[in-house]
Design a protein around this motif. Sequence first.
Motif, PDB file in Angstrom:
ATOM      1  N   GLU A  45       0.839  -1.194   0.000  1.00 19.11           N
ATOM      2  CA  GLU A  45       0.000   0.000   0.000  1.00 19.11           C
ATOM      3  C   GLU A  45       0.880   1.253   0.000  1.00 19.11           C
ATOM      4  O   GLU A  45       1.957   1.275   0.584  1.00 19.11           O
ATOM      5  CB  GLU A  45      -0.912   0.004   1.226  1.00 19.11           C
ATOM      6  N   PHE A  46       0.379   2.307  -0.651  1.00 16.37           N
ATOM      7  CA  PHE A  46       1.059   3.590  -0.766  1.00 16.37           C
ATOM      8  C   PHE A  46       0.280   4.585   0.096  1.00 16.37           C
ATOM      9  O   PHE A  46      -0.873   4.904  -0.191  1.00 16.37           O
ATOM     10  CB  PHE A  46       1.058   4.017  -2.238  1.00 16.37           C
ATOM     11  N   THR A  47       0.913   5.055   1.172  1.00 16.06           N
ATOM     12  CA  THR A  47       0.266   5.987   2.097  1.00 16.06           C
ATOM     13  C   THR A  47       1.003   7.321   2.099  1.00 16.06           C
ATOM     14  O   THR A  47       2.234   7.352   2.183  1.00 16.06           O
ATOM     15  CB  THR A  47       0.252   5.429   3.532  1.00 16.06           C
ATOM     16  N   ALA A  48       0.257   8.404   2.011  1.00 21.22           N
ATOM     17  CA  ALA A  48       0.819   9.743   2.153  1.00 21.22           C
ATOM     18  C   ALA A  48       0.443  10.295   3.520  1.00 21.22           C
ATOM     19  O   ALA A  48      -0.665  10.066   4.010  1.00 21.22           O
ATOM     20  CB  ALA A  48       0.300  10.670   1.055  1.00 21.22           C
ATOM     21  N   ILE A  49       1.388  11.002   4.138  1.00 24.97           N
ATOM     22  CA  ILE A  49       1.152  11.667   5.418  1.00 24.97           C
ATOM     23  C   ILE A  49       1.193  13.164   5.168  1.00 24.97           C
ATOM     24  O   ILE A  49       2.175  13.686   4.631  1.00 24.97           O
ATOM     25  CB  ILE A  49       2.214  11.281   6.459  1.00 24.97           C
ATOM     26  N   ARG A 214      -1.278  17.282  -4.941  1.00 26.03           N
ATOM     27  CA  ARG A 214      -1.141  16.502  -6.179  1.00 26.03           C
ATOM     28  C   ARG A 214      -0.302  15.259  -5.936  1.00 26.03           C
ATOM     29  O   ARG A 214      -0.609  14.183  -6.453  1.00 26.03           O
ATOM     30  CB  ARG A 214      -0.525  17.360  -7.279  1.00 26.03           C
ATOM     31  N   ALA A 215       0.761  15.397  -5.162  1.00 22.69           N
ATOM     32  CA  ALA A 215       1.585  14.232  -4.832  1.00 22.69           C
ATOM     33  C   ALA A 215       0.788  13.228  -4.006  1.00 22.69           C
ATOM     34  O   ALA A 215       0.841  12.016  -4.260  1.00 22.69           O
ATOM     35  CB  ALA A 215       2.844  14.671  -4.080  1.00 22.69           C
ATOM     36  N   ALA A 216       0.024  13.722  -3.048  1.00 24.98           N
ATOM     37  CA  ALA A 216      -0.771  12.831  -2.196  1.00 24.98           C
ATOM     38  C   ALA A 216      -1.813  12.064  -2.990  1.00 24.98           C
ATOM     39  O   ALA A 216      -2.187  10.941  -2.622  1.00 24.98           O
ATOM     40  CB  ALA A 216      -1.439  13.641  -1.086  1.00 24.98           C
ATOM     41  N   SER A 217      -2.280  12.633  -4.101  1.00 28.84           N
ATOM     42  CA  SER A 217      -3.329  11.980  -4.889  1.00 28.84           C
ATOM     43  C   SER A 217      -2.839  10.709  -5.575  1.00 28.84           C
ATOM     44  O   SER A 217      -3.655   9.912  -6.044  1.00 28.84           O
ATOM     45  CB  SER A 217      -3.889  12.953  -5.934  1.00 28.84           C
ATOM     46  N   TYR A 218      -1.533  10.490  -5.624  1.00 30.33           N
ATOM     47  CA  TYR A 218      -0.986   9.258  -6.197  1.00 30.33           C
ATOM     48  C   TYR A 218      -1.074   8.089  -5.208  1.00 30.33           C
ATOM     49  O   TYR A 218      -0.876   6.940  -5.592  1.00 30.33           O
ATOM     50  CB  TYR A 218       0.467   9.455  -6.617  1.00 30.33           C
ATOM     51  N   ALA A 219      -1.318   8.386  -3.944  1.00 33.21           N
ATOM     52  CA  ALA A 219      -1.325   7.362  -2.906  1.00 33.21           C
ATOM     53  C   ALA A 219      -2.653   6.614  -2.862  1.00 33.21           C
ATOM     54  O   ALA A 219      -3.667   7.058  -3.418  1.00 33.21           O
ATOM     55  CB  ALA A 219      -1.055   8.009  -1.544  1.00 33.21           C
ATOM     56  N   ASP A 220      -2.639   5.468  -2.170  1.00 31.79           N
ATOM     57  CA  ASP A 220      -3.872   4.718  -1.936  1.00 31.79           C
ATOM     58  C   ASP A 220      -4.691   5.345  -0.822  1.00 31.79           C
ATOM     59  O   ASP A 220      -5.919   5.248  -0.802  1.00 31.79           O
ATOM     60  CB  ASP A 220      -3.549   3.266  -1.559  1.00 31.79           C
ATOM     61  N   ARG A 221      -4.004   5.968   0.119  1.00 32.62           N
ATOM     62  CA  ARG A 221      -4.698   6.649   1.205  1.00 32.62           C
ATOM     63  C   ARG A 221      -3.830   7.798   1.700  1.00 32.62           C
ATOM     64  O   ARG A 221      -2.613   7.819   1.490  1.00 32.62           O
ATOM     65  CB  ARG A 221      -5.017   5.708   2.366  1.00 32.62           C
ATOM     66  N   VAL A 222      -4.470   8.747   2.353  1.00 35.99           N
ATOM     67  CA  VAL A 222      -3.784   9.881   2.958  1.00 35.99           C
ATOM     68  C   VAL A 222      -4.227   9.976   4.407  1.00 35.99           C
ATOM     69  O   VAL A 222      -5.433   9.901   4.691  1.00 35.99           O
ATOM     70  CB  VAL A 222      -4.113  11.208   2.245  1.00 35.99           C
ATOM     71  N   PRO A 237      -7.610   8.951  -2.762  1.00 38.11           N
ATOM     72  CA  PRO A 237      -7.774  10.408  -2.764  1.00 38.11           C
ATOM     73  C   PRO A 237      -7.620  11.023  -4.145  1.00 38.11           C
ATOM     74  O   PRO A 237      -6.901  10.506  -5.005  1.00 38.11           O
ATOM     75  CB  PRO A 237      -6.629  10.875  -1.857  1.00 38.11           C
ATOM     76  N   THR A 238      -8.277  12.138  -4.348  1.00 37.84           N
ATOM     77  CA  THR A 238      -8.007  13.025  -5.479  1.00 37.84           C
ATOM     78  C   THR A 238      -7.352  14.280  -4.913  1.00 37.84           C
ATOM     79  O   THR A 238      -7.460  14.573  -3.712  1.00 37.84           O
ATOM     80  CB  THR A 238      -9.295  13.415  -6.209  1.00 37.84           C
ATOM     81  N   ALA A 239      -6.689  15.048  -5.781  1.00 38.18           N
ATOM     82  CA  ALA A 239      -6.056  16.283  -5.319  1.00 38.18           C
ATOM     83  C   ALA A 239      -7.096  17.233  -4.732  1.00 38.18           C
ATOM     84  O   ALA A 239      -6.861  17.876  -3.700  1.00 38.18           O
ATOM     85  CB  ALA A 239      -5.303  16.942  -6.472  1.00 38.18           C
ATOM     86  N   ASP A 240      -8.272  17.316  -5.367  1.00 38.43           N
ATOM     87  CA  ASP A 240      -9.323  18.209  -4.863  1.00 38.43           C
ATOM     88  C   ASP A 240      -9.812  17.767  -3.482  1.00 38.43           C
ATOM     89  O   ASP A 240     -10.057  18.604  -2.605  1.00 38.43           O
ATOM     90  CB  ASP A 240     -10.491  18.248  -5.840  1.00 38.43           C
ATOM     91  N   ALA A 241      -9.962  16.459  -3.289  1.00 38.77           N
ATOM     92  CA  ALA A 241     -10.415  15.962  -1.988  1.00 38.77           C
ATOM     93  C   ALA A 241      -9.385  16.245  -0.903  1.00 38.77           C
ATOM     94  O   ALA A 241      -9.741  16.577   0.234  1.00 38.77           O
ATOM     95  CB  ALA A 241     -10.704  14.468  -2.068  1.00 38.77           C
ATOM     96  N   VAL A 242      -8.102  16.125  -1.249  1.00 40.03           N
ATOM     97  CA  VAL A 242      -7.041  16.430  -0.287  1.00 40.03           C
ATOM     98  C   VAL A 242      -7.073  17.910   0.081  1.00 40.03           C
ATOM     99  O   VAL A 242      -6.978  18.283   1.257  1.00 40.03           O
ATOM    100  CB  VAL A 242      -5.665  16.045  -0.861  1.00 40.03           C
ATOM    101  N   ILE A 243      -7.218  18.769  -0.933  1.00 38.27           N
ATOM    102  CA  ILE A 243      -7.290  20.219  -0.688  1.00 38.27           C
ATOM    103  C   ILE A 243      -8.474  20.548   0.211  1.00 38.27           C
ATOM    104  O   ILE A 243      -8.360  21.334   1.165  1.00 38.27           O
ATOM    105  CB  ILE A 243      -7.376  20.988  -2.020  1.00 38.27           C
ATOM    106  N   ASP A 244      -9.632  19.950  -0.076  1.00 35.51           N
ATOM    107  CA  ASP A 244     -10.827  20.219   0.732  1.00 35.51           C
ATOM    108  C   ASP A 244     -10.618  19.780   2.183  1.00 35.51           C
ATOM    109  O   ASP A 244     -11.046  20.476   3.119  1.00 35.51           O
ATOM    110  CB  ASP A 244     -12.039  19.485   0.138  1.00 35.51           C
ATOM    111  N   THR A 245      -9.973  18.644   2.373  1.00 33.22           N
ATOM    112  CA  THR A 245      -9.720  18.156   3.737  1.00 33.22           C
ATOM    113  C   THR A 245      -8.761  19.082   4.474  1.00 33.22           C
ATOM    114  O   THR A 245      -8.962  19.401   5.649  1.00 33.22           O
ATOM    115  CB  THR A 245      -9.151  16.731   3.703  1.00 33.22           C
ATOM    116  N   MET A 246      -7.697  19.520   3.788  1.00 27.28           N
ATOM    117  CA  MET A 246      -6.757  20.442   4.413  1.00 27.28           C
ATOM    118  C   MET A 246      -7.450  21.754   4.803  1.00 27.28           C
ATOM    119  O   MET A 246      -7.207  22.305   5.878  1.00 27.28           O
ATOM    120  CB  MET A 246      -5.584  20.720   3.476  1.00 27.28           C
ATOM    121  N   ARG A 247      -8.338  22.241   3.929  1.00 30.43           N
ATOM    122  CA  ARG A 247      -9.088  23.472   4.249  1.00 30.43           C
ATOM    123  C   ARG A 247      -9.986  23.250   5.469  1.00 30.43           C
ATOM    124  O   ARG A 247     -10.118  24.118   6.337  1.00 30.43           O
ATOM    125  CB  ARG A 247      -9.918  23.906   3.051  1.00 30.43           C
ATOM    126  N   SER A 248     -10.596  22.083   5.532  1.00 24.92           N
ATOM    127  CA  SER A 248     -11.451  21.771   6.671  1.00 24.92           C
ATOM    128  C   SER A 248     -10.652  21.730   7.959  1.00 24.92           C
ATOM    129  O   SER A 248     -11.109  22.237   8.999  1.00 24.92           O
ATOM    130  CB  SER A 248     -12.135  20.408   6.442  1.00 24.92           C
TER     131      SER A 248
END
Length: 256
Positions: A45-49, A214-222, A237-248
Amino acid sequence: MTVTVSTSATRQSVARAVGVTKLHGEGEAQVAALRGVDVEFTAGEFTAIMGPSGSGKSTLMHILAGLDTVTAGEVFIGDIRVSDMSDKQLTLLRRSRIGFIFQQFNLLPSLTAEENILLPLSIAGRKPSKDWFDRVVDTVGLAQRLHHLPAQLSGGQQQRVACARALVSQPEVIFADEPTGNLDSVSGAEVLEFLRDSVRSLGQTIVMVTHDPRAASYADRVIFLTDGRIVDELRDPTADAVIDTMRSLDSRARVA
């Protein structure tokens, strides 16, 4: 809110933190980099932190990799408890079971690409399987560059050499710290595609710290850290979903 990150029961645990706390300083100057973190990383699995500056993401990776110690809690690589090991034992563990990719390529300028790839194995007194070496080199697209020095390679090619170096020893897990931080967008995408392909085609396990959605969107999970705690997780994840989560997370921090 603290999130305990779940994992699939059908996959083998490769790296795990249990109740990990990391404190810096003493008294009124004491700072908690990690606060009771529970997280598990499974094979293949590919995980981004991710998290804001000072959230503890790099500290978590360094502790998981045996590059830093815990104040409390336990860390495991496979079934080995890393948090109890001596410096000598940790060195041997890192050589045999862990791979590293850093923002700086850390290639020796006097060695060819091939020699840089094989260096960790040479230090450990091991020889690679020729079939595996050829497969790794083919995966990273370096077959025509093996006899070039780092100065004769582009930044993206140098980072792919670093990726191949991490893969060639067939580690149980590769820890990547901002691996595209020094690359342009095209070269960065090439490296991220390679990392994703190494998980899917070679069965590699990768844990990557990044600030780039964008880098995180290549992972299986963040997984997301704030103030030393895991507070959220995304699958596929998608890049947009990651951005939305960070904003939240930013909004929650302002309200708190």
